[in-house]
Design a protein around this motif. Structure first.
Motif, mmCIF file in Angstrom:
data_model
loop_
_atom_site.group_PDB
_atom_site.id
_atom_site.type_symbol
_atom_site.label_atom_id
_atom_site.label_comp_id
_atom_site.label_asym_id
_atom_site.label_seq_id
_atom_site.Cartn_x
_atom_site.Cartn_y
_atom_site.Cartn_z
ATOM 1 N N VAL A 27 0.839 -1.199 0.000
ATOM 2 C CA VAL A 27 0.000 0.000 0.000
ATOM 3 C C VAL A 27 0.873 1.247 0.000
ATOM 4 C CG1 VAL A 27 -1.650 1.326 1.366
ATOM 5 C CG2 VAL A 27 -1.978 -1.122 1.068
ATOM 6 N N ASP A 33 -3.050 5.370 -4.504
ATOM 7 C CA ASP A 33 -4.293 4.596 -4.607
ATOM 8 C C ASP A 33 -5.037 4.556 -3.277
ATOM 9 O OD1 ASP A 33 -3.548 4.118 -7.185
ATOM 10 O OD2 ASP A 33 -2.836 2.070 -6.824
ATOM 11 N N ALA A 34 -4.287 4.620 -2.163
ATOM 12 C CA ALA A 34 -4.925 4.553 -0.851
ATOM 13 C C ALA A 34 -5.784 5.774 -0.565
ATOM 14 C CB ALA A 34 -3.867 4.390 0.246
ATOM 15 N N GLN A 36 -7.710 7.180 -2.824
ATOM 16 C CA GLN A 36 -8.881 7.199 -3.692
ATOM 17 C C GLN A 36 -10.199 7.044 -2.944
ATOM 18 O OE1 GLN A 36 -8.381 4.416 -6.905
ATOM 19 N NE2 GLN A 36 -6.600 5.484 -7.742
ATOM 20 N N PRO A 37 -10.332 6.126 -1.963
ATOM 21 C CA PRO A 37 -11.614 6.041 -1.241
ATOM 22 C C PRO A 37 -11.987 7.346 -0.544
ATOM 23 C CG PRO A 37 -10.341 4.062 -0.862
ATOM 24 C CD PRO A 37 -9.431 5.018 -1.570
ATOM 25 N N LEU A 78 -14.765 0.357 -3.501
ATOM 26 C CA LEU A 78 -13.807 0.574 -4.585
ATOM 27 C C LEU A 78 -12.712 -0.487 -4.611
ATOM 28 C CD1 LEU A 78 -13.326 4.452 -4.547
ATOM 29 C CD2 LEU A 78 -14.674 3.084 -6.136
ATOM 30 N N SER A 79 -12.199 -0.836 -3.437
ATOM 31 C CA SER A 79 -11.074 -1.766 -3.374
ATOM 32 C C SER A 79 -11.485 -3.175 -2.982
ATOM 33 C CB SER A 79 -10.040 -1.259 -2.364
ATOM 34 O OG SER A 79 -10.620 -1.126 -1.076
ATOM 35 N N SER A 82 -10.419 -6.229 -5.302
ATOM 36 C CA SER A 82 -8.992 -6.565 -5.312
ATOM 37 C C SER A 82 -8.506 -7.153 -3.996
ATOM 38 C CB SER A 82 -8.172 -5.309 -5.639
ATOM 39 O OG SER A 82 -8.371 -4.303 -4.660
ATOM 40 N N HIS A 114 -7.056 -4.535 5.102
ATOM 41 C CA HIS A 114 -7.939 -3.784 4.204
ATOM 42 C C HIS A 114 -8.665 -2.686 4.960
ATOM 43 C CE1 HIS A 114 -11.931 -3.162 2.286
ATOM 44 N NE2 HIS A 114 -11.219 -3.154 1.180
ATOM 45 N N THR A 118 -8.112 1.355 4.159
ATOM 46 C CA THR A 118 -9.216 1.997 3.441
ATOM 47 C C THR A 118 -10.153 2.749 4.382
ATOM 48 O OG1 THR A 118 -10.515 -0.055 3.513
ATOM 49 C CG2 THR A 118 -9.165 0.325 1.563
#
Length: 234
Positions: A27, A33-34, A36-37, A78-79, A82, A114, A118
């Motif tokens: 991460v 990318d982390a 994005q939420p 969103l994640s 994955s 996770h 997130t």
């Protein structure tokens, strides 16, 4: 006489720590990318405010806790797809099944990672989201408490759905369709308890139900997800 060789199998804590550190390092390498939420949740809240015309009283009295809860719930999706897909594609998931530690334990550690990467960033921006929606400051502690109880449940339920669909090549929309009905009780009790407290009602019943959901999902969801992974890898 030589001594018997010591058992070299890793303990639960060692295996969990190694997996969690690996996930955190990955991460960190993709730390953009982390975010994005959190950015997605901010956009959802802004859209709520714009759609309702920015009316302060309407947002404060009727919309704020529901909009924030919906934003957090949707951002967590969103994640979700994955969660196990990368491990399935590179063969790591097969090693999980063959590992000398329980598969449910590895699933629980991955789910905690996770949630940590997130939901925690989302919780940090909740006060800012509340300001956008004119959430009364007196309601913020209860809202944060409901999110602290509810977001782990969302991650645990989402892990079961992600495990069920890990064998499918394209399952993004299917994950959302399966997860959203499971999320409804958490959403209802989470946002509803804040709204009830704002009207002077007792919200302890909803909080106790959310705590019970957290305990039940923590005990059962890793087992269910592990069983789904075994079926997918069988």
């Amino acid at each position: 006489m030589s001594a018997a060789p010591a058992d070299s199998s890793p303990s639960l804590l060692q295996a969990g720590r190694a997996l969690l550190l690996r996930d955190l390092r990955l991460v960190w390498r993709r730390r953009g990318d982390a975010l994005q939420p959190a950015l997605f949740a901010l956009l959802v809240v802004v859209m709520f405010a714009l759609a309702l015309g920015g009316g302060r009283q309407v947002l404060r009295d009727f919309v704020a806790p529901y909009a924030i809860w919906v934003a957090v719930l949707l951002a967590g999706l969103l994640s979700l797809d994955s969660l196990f897909r990368g491990d399935a594609e590179d063969g790591s998931l097969e090693q999980w099944v063959l590992a000398p530690v329980p598969l449910a334990w590895l699933v629980a550690v991955r789910t905690f990672g996770h949630w940590l990467t997130t939901a925690v960033p989302l919780l940090l921006v909740v006060p800012a989201l509340g300001e956008f929606l004119y959430l009364p400051h007196a309601q913020l502690p209860l809202l944060m408490l409901t999110l602290l109880l509810g977001t782990p449940v969302l991650s645990l339920l989402g892990a079961v759905v992600a495990a069920l669909t890990v064998g499918l090549k394209r399952s993004g929309i299917l994950v959302a369709l399966l997860a959203l009905p499971l999320y409804v009780p958490v959403l209802v009790f989470g946002a509803g308890s804040v709204a009830a407290a704002a009207q002077g009602l007792d919200a302890s019943g909803s909080l106790l139900l959310m705590a019970a959901m957290l305990v039940a999902s923590a005990a059962l969801a890793p087992l269910a997800a592990a069983a789904a992974i075994r079926i997918a890898q069988g």
